[in-house]
Design a protein around this motif. Structure first.
Motif, PDB file in Angstrom:
ATOM      1  N   PHE A   3     -21.103 112.126  22.532  1.00 38.06           N
ATOM      2  CA  PHE A   3     -20.983 110.987  21.623  1.00 38.06           C
ATOM      3  C   PHE A   3     -22.254 110.149  21.700  1.00 38.06           C
ATOM      4  O   PHE A   3     -22.641 109.698  22.782  1.00 38.06           O
ATOM      5  CB  PHE A   3     -19.771 110.142  21.988  1.00 38.06           C
ATOM      6  CG  PHE A   3     -18.456 110.815  21.742  1.00 38.06           C
ATOM      7  CD1 PHE A   3     -17.788 110.654  20.540  1.00 38.06           C
ATOM      8  CD2 PHE A   3     -17.885 111.625  22.710  1.00 38.06           C
ATOM      9  CE1 PHE A   3     -16.569 111.274  20.304  1.00 38.06           C
ATOM     10  CE2 PHE A   3     -16.675 112.255  22.491  1.00 38.06           C
ATOM     11  CZ  PHE A   3     -16.023 112.088  21.280  1.00 38.06           C
ATOM     12  N   THR A   4     -22.884 109.926  20.541  1.00 37.71           N
ATOM     13  CA  THR A   4     -24.140 109.166  20.521  1.00 37.71           C
ATOM     14  C   THR A   4     -23.937 107.701  20.171  1.00 37.71           C
ATOM     15  O   THR A   4     -24.798 106.871  20.460  1.00 37.71           O
ATOM     16  CB  THR A   4     -25.111 109.793  19.513  1.00 37.71           C
ATOM     17  OG1 THR A   4     -24.485 109.832  18.212  1.00 37.71           O
ATOM     18  CG2 THR A   4     -25.490 111.210  19.929  1.00 37.71           C
ATOM     19  N   THR A   5     -22.811 107.375  19.548  1.00 39.40           N
ATOM     20  CA  THR A   5     -22.552 105.976  19.172  1.00 39.40           C
ATOM     21  C   THR A   5     -21.149 105.591  19.616  1.00 39.40           C
ATOM     22  O   THR A   5     -20.158 106.058  19.052  1.00 39.40           O
ATOM     23  CB  THR A   5     -22.685 105.770  17.647  1.00 39.40           C
ATOM     24  OG1 THR A   5     -21.814 106.675  16.971  1.00 39.40           O
ATOM     25  CG2 THR A   5     -24.123 106.007  17.206  1.00 39.40           C
ATOM     26  N   LEU A   6     -21.088 104.752  20.628  1.00 39.06           N
ATOM     27  CA  LEU A   6     -19.820 104.281  21.158  1.00 39.06           C
ATOM     28  C   LEU A   6     -19.780 102.760  21.318  1.00 39.06           C
ATOM     29  O   LEU A   6     -18.711 102.153  21.280  1.00 39.06           O
ATOM     30  CB  LEU A   6     -19.538 104.927  22.520  1.00 39.06           C
ATOM     31  CG  LEU A   6     -19.192 106.422  22.519  1.00 39.06           C
ATOM     32  CD1 LEU A   6     -19.207 106.968  23.943  1.00 39.06           C
ATOM     33  CD2 LEU A   6     -17.835 106.659  21.874  1.00 39.06           C
ATOM     34  N   ALA A   7     -20.944 102.163  21.503  1.00 38.70           N
ATOM     35  CA  ALA A   7     -20.995 100.729  21.819  1.00 38.70           C
ATOM     36  C   ALA A   7     -20.466  99.867  20.681  1.00 38.70           C
ATOM     37  O   ALA A   7     -20.076  98.709  20.912  1.00 38.70           O
ATOM     38  CB  ALA A   7     -22.419 100.314  22.162  1.00 38.70           C
ATOM     39  N   HIS A   8     -20.439 100.413  19.449  1.00 37.56           N
ATOM     40  CA  HIS A   8     -19.965  99.591  18.331  1.00 37.56           C
ATOM     41  C   HIS A   8     -18.472  99.264  18.470  1.00 37.56           C
ATOM     42  O   HIS A   8     -17.976  98.342  17.810  1.00 37.56           O
ATOM     43  CB  HIS A   8     -20.219 100.319  17.003  1.00 37.56           C
ATOM     44  CG  HIS A   8     -19.429 101.576  16.845  1.00 37.56           C
ATOM     45  ND1 HIS A   8     -19.822 102.772  17.400  1.00 37.56           N
ATOM     46  CD2 HIS A   8     -18.257 101.826  16.196  1.00 37.56           C
ATOM     47  CE1 HIS A   8     -18.942 103.710  17.092  1.00 37.56           C
ATOM     48  NE2 HIS A   8     -17.980 103.168  16.367  1.00 37.56           N
ATOM     49  N   HIS A   9     -17.762  99.999  19.304  1.00 38.23           N
ATOM     50  CA  HIS A   9     -16.344  99.681  19.530  1.00 38.23           C
ATOM     51  C   HIS A   9     -16.185  98.381  20.319  1.00 38.23           C
ATOM     52  O   HIS A   9     -15.123  97.752  20.261  1.00 38.23           O
ATOM     53  CB  HIS A   9     -15.666 100.814  20.297  1.00 38.23           C
ATOM     54  CG  HIS A   9     -15.523 102.079  19.508  1.00 38.23           C
ATOM     55  ND1 HIS A   9     -14.641 102.219  18.467  1.00 38.23           N
ATOM     56  CD2 HIS A   9     -16.168 103.277  19.612  1.00 38.23           C
ATOM     57  CE1 HIS A   9     -14.725 103.433  17.960  1.00 38.23           C
ATOM     58  NE2 HIS A   9     -15.642 104.101  18.636  1.00 38.23           N
ATOM     59  N   ILE A  10     -17.224  98.001  21.055  1.00 39.26           N
ATOM     60  CA  ILE A  10     -17.135  96.792  21.875  1.00 39.26           C
ATOM     61  C   ILE A  10     -17.526  95.581  21.042  1.00 39.26           C
ATOM     62  O   ILE A  10     -18.689  95.416  20.669  1.00 39.26           O
ATOM     63  CB  ILE A  10     -18.040  96.901  23.120  1.00 39.26           C
ATOM     64  CG1 ILE A  10     -17.650  98.133  23.958  1.00 39.26           C
ATOM     65  CG2 ILE A  10     -17.939  95.634  23.972  1.00 39.26           C
ATOM     66  CD1 ILE A  10     -18.522  98.335  25.184  1.00 39.26           C
ATOM     67  N   ASP A  11     -16.542  94.771  20.725  1.00 39.43           N
ATOM     68  CA  ASP A  11     -16.783  93.502  20.044  1.00 39.43           C
ATOM     69  C   ASP A  11     -16.078  92.406  20.827  1.00 39.43           C
ATOM     70  O   ASP A  11     -15.576  92.646  21.935  1.00 39.43           O
ATOM     71  CB  ASP A  11     -16.312  93.562  18.589  1.00 39.43           C
ATOM     72  CG  ASP A  11     -14.854  94.015  18.462  1.00 39.43           C
ATOM     73  OD1 ASP A  11     -14.114  93.960  19.481  1.00 39.43           O
ATOM     74  OD2 ASP A  11     -14.444  94.427  17.362  1.00 39.43           O
ATOM     75  N   VAL A  12     -16.022  91.204  20.261  1.00 37.73           N
ATOM     76  CA  VAL A  12     -15.406  90.091  20.985  1.00 37.73           C
ATOM     77  C   VAL A  12     -13.931  90.363  21.246  1.00 37.73           C
ATOM     78  O   VAL A  12     -13.409  90.061  22.334  1.00 37.73           O
ATOM     79  CB  VAL A  12     -15.589  88.768  20.211  1.00 37.73           C
ATOM     80  CG1 VAL A  12     -14.777  87.648  20.858  1.00 37.73           C
ATOM     81  CG2 VAL A  12     -17.060  88.383  20.164  1.00 37.73           C
TER      82      VAL A  12
END
Length: 415
Positions: A3-12
């Protein structure tokens, strides 16, 4: 697949959930920040944390090292205590990684996983061992200082097989290199992950999934001549083999396999146990030899109520000793508290002990713990002053007023 994109799941909102799951009564880290203090401006703190994590400006603070007794008390285990904010961010990243790795982990891996428990591991070990004709051969393994010797580069390499998100990998790298504050000395070990960090158990599982679990499934089991099973809870594990020659072959290559990843096995605590079912003509429990320890229990063959040989469990001697030592230490420090407060605390300790060790074949073990608590409480109450000596008859009267929870089986298994 990586998986190259996972950080977008982390929001406030994700951080808010991570905050909710983070223990609020834990020890404070190097900054002294408490959960209550952090909650005073929670939304602004979480927003700031999110921005720093995504921008790469988040600085992972050192973990504060504390030492707790290990085994018989002659050794200590170092525990790393992150700051509260660090715990929240570690929890958020762990929540993302769990979604990735839960589909990879094998069913025989139980430690620190959602929906898995130590009791499930113990029951599967019992049933799997009994299904092997005549019992088996148990390889009891101890990894020497696993959390202190985990190789950082190897861990990064293993993580990149499934996770290539730069934000997450950068954060994990910062936690690995954050340093340890032990007293007044700050060190930056090249190996290890702090035992006590929120994300450490998951990283340990990912590491041993590659080192042990995948190796056992793909390379070991297909080459064996008989049945075999592996049960692992974090870094505690045993292997059970139907054939002695299979067990010895694996025992021979195991140190080399672990050495490849920077790990070593304890030469005295790693051993092969003949765990054969006793002869039907025998009418006594066969405890010596043929026993092994896992997850606080000694596993041995014993007779069921129907007269059949079954695998039983009793509290391991070192765990019983350690539990009573903790009670003695507590009673010594708090012996001058009002009796009511002491009684309430000891009731909580007994119920907690029963919740884990109160299983069907372990009535004697929890009964020994109850008597140990009674003797310890009487001993320290007798030391409150020169005239405070309590006879056993007086102690019996005290227990009628302040009864301690009686030994109770909490988990019942069919034997």
């Amino acid at each position: 697949m990586a998986f190259t994109t996972l950080a977008h799941h982390i929001d406030v909102e994700w951080l808010r959930e991570a905050y909710r799951r983070t223990r609020k009564d834990g020890a404070v880290g190097v900054d002294g920040q408490t959960a209550a203090g952090y909650a005073e401006e929670l939304e602004s703190r979480l927003q700031s944390l999110l921005e720093r994590a995504k921008a790469g400006t988040y600085q992972a603070p050192p973990v504060r090292r504390a030492h707790i007794p290990k085994g018989d008390g002659s050794e200590t285990r170092p525990i790393g205590i992150p700051t509260f904010e660090d715990k929240v961010l570690q929890r958020a990243v762990a929540m993302v990684l769990e979604a990735v790795y839960e589909q990879d982990f094998h069913a025989f891996s139980y430690g620190f996983r959602p929906g898995h428990s130590a009791h499930q591991a113990l029951e599967d070990l019992r049933s799997g061992t009994m299904q092997m004709a005549g019992g088996g051969w148990v390889l009891e393994v101890d990894i020497r200082k696993f959390f202190d010797t985990l190789d950082h580069e190897r861990l990064r390499e293993i993580l990149r097989h499934r996770v290539r998100d730069g934000v997450l990998l950068r954060l994990i790298g910062k936690w690995l290199n954050a340093g340890v504050l032990d007293g007044l000395g700050l060190s930056h070990p090249d190996t290890g992950t702090p035992q006590g960090g929120v994300i450490s158990p998951l990283l340990a599982n990912i590491y041993l999934h590659e080192v042990l679990d995948e190796w056992f499934v793909r390379e070991v089991r297909p080459r064996l001549r008989g049945q075999a099973m592996l049960v692992r809870y974090a870094d505690d594990f045993v292997m059970v083999f139907a054939r002695e020659d299979d067990a010895r072959r694996v025992w021979r290559v195991l140190p080399e396999r672990f050495g490849k990843y920077g790990l070593t096995l304890h030469p005295d605590k790693t051993r092969l146990v003949s765990f054969q079912r006793p002869n039907r003509s025998s009418d006594k429990d066969d405890d010596d030899p043929g026993t092994f320890d896992l997850l606080g229990f000694t596993h041995h063959w014993g007779l069921s109520r129907k007269g059949n040989w079954v695998v039983k469990k009793r509290t391991a001697e070192d765990r019983l000793t350690r539990s009573l030592q903790r009670v003695r230490q507590w009673c010594r420090v708090h012996r001058h508290l009002p009796i009511t407060e002491q009684w309430k605390a000891l009731c909580r300790k007994l119920r907690g002990h029963y919740a884990y060790y109160g299983i069907t074949p372990n009535s004697d073990g929890i009964r020994r713990f109850w008597w140990g608590v009674v003797r310890t409480w009487r001993g320290w109450l007798s030391r409150r002053s020169n005239r405070a000596y309590i006879t056993w008859s007086a102690m019996q009267r005290l227990l009628e007023i302040f009864p301690l929870p009686q030994p109770r089986i909490v988990r019942r298994y069919v034997t």
